[in-house]
Motif scaffolding. Structure first.
Motif, PDB file in Angstrom:
ATOM      1  N   ASN A  24       0.834  -1.209   0.000  1.00 32.61           N
ATOM      2  CA  ASN A  24       0.000   0.000   0.000  1.00 32.61           C
ATOM      3  C   ASN A  24       0.866   1.256   0.000  1.00 32.61           C
ATOM      4  O   ASN A  24       0.551   2.228  -0.688  1.00 32.61           O
ATOM      5  CB  ASN A  24      -0.922   0.025   1.214  1.00 32.61           C
ATOM      6  N   TYR A  28       1.151   4.272  -2.802  1.00 35.13           N
ATOM      7  CA  TYR A  28       1.123   5.681  -2.377  1.00 35.13           C
ATOM      8  C   TYR A  28       2.272   6.432  -3.044  1.00 35.13           C
ATOM      9  O   TYR A  28       2.084   7.529  -3.580  1.00 35.13           O
ATOM     10  CB  TYR A  28       1.239   5.697  -0.864  1.00 35.13           C
ATOM     11  N   PRO A  32       1.295   9.529  -5.907  1.00 40.42           N
ATOM     12  CA  PRO A  32       1.197  10.395  -4.726  1.00 40.42           C
ATOM     13  C   PRO A  32      -0.004  11.344  -4.717  1.00 40.42           C
ATOM     14  O   PRO A  32      -0.385  11.822  -3.663  1.00 40.42           O
ATOM     15  CB  PRO A  32       2.517  11.173  -4.743  1.00 40.42           C
ATOM     16  N   THR A  37      -5.418   5.632  -3.302  1.00 42.59           N
ATOM     17  CA  THR A  37      -4.295   4.868  -2.742  1.00 42.59           C
ATOM     18  C   THR A  37      -4.045   5.254  -1.285  1.00 42.59           C
ATOM     19  O   THR A  37      -3.688   4.417  -0.472  1.00 42.59           O
ATOM     20  CB  THR A  37      -3.002   5.062  -3.560  1.00 42.59           C
ATOM     21  N   ARG A  38      -4.279   6.507  -0.970  1.00 45.01           N
ATOM     22  CA  ARG A  38      -4.101   6.935   0.430  1.00 45.01           C
ATOM     23  C   ARG A  38      -5.196   6.388   1.323  1.00 45.01           C
ATOM     24  O   ARG A  38      -4.938   5.966   2.449  1.00 45.01           O
ATOM     25  CB  ARG A  38      -4.082   8.446   0.524  1.00 45.01           C
ATOM     26  N   LEU A  41      -4.442   2.752   2.006  1.00 40.37           N
ATOM     27  CA  LEU A  41      -3.414   2.608   3.040  1.00 40.37           C
ATOM     28  C   LEU A  41      -3.975   2.951   4.417  1.00 40.37           C
ATOM     29  O   LEU A  41      -3.780   2.193   5.380  1.00 40.37           O
ATOM     30  CB  LEU A  41      -2.208   3.497   2.732  1.00 40.37           C
ATOM     31  N   GLN A  67       2.908  11.846   4.404  1.00 45.24           N
ATOM     32  CA  GLN A  67       1.801  12.799   4.486  1.00 45.24           C
ATOM     33  C   GLN A  67       2.314  14.241   4.499  1.00 45.24           C
ATOM     34  O   GLN A  67       1.690  15.131   3.941  1.00 45.24           O
ATOM     35  CB  GLN A  67       0.960  12.538   5.737  1.00 45.24           C
TER      36      GLN A  67
END
Length: 90
Positions: A24, A28, A32, A37-38, A41, A67
């Motif tokens: 995951n 990310y 990005p 994808t975030r 995760l 992040q």
């Protein structure tokens, strides 16, 4: 099943959990700016908090740095960060 087999199975399972989270994180990094994808995760970490909270500390610093360095729009970032915060809350 003998004890040795149980220990090997547990060890293999733990690696699989870590590999899922690592996968995951790789998604990310590859995408990005992709919100999905975030969220994937974040939700994976949140689900592991319930099942295996002892492994989350291994990923906290990396996720925090990602992040910080790869922020989404403000609204999206805040929403995803709330999920991460809940996952990493002790």
């Amino acid at each position: 099943m003998c004890l040795a087999q149980e220990e090997n199975s547990a060890s293999s399972f733990l690696n699989t959990e870590r590999e899922i989270i690592a996968g995951n994180i790789q998604q990310y990094l590859e995408f990005p700016k992709n919100l999905a994808t975030r969220v994937l995760l974040a939700n994976t970490l949140l689900s592991r908090k319930k099942a295996r909270p002892d492994i989350l500390h291994e990923f906290k610093d990396q996720v925090t740095l990602l992040q910080k360095e790869k922020q989404l729009s403000t609204h999206e970032h805040v929403i995803v960060q709330q999920i991460f915060d809940e996952a990493f809350l002790d």
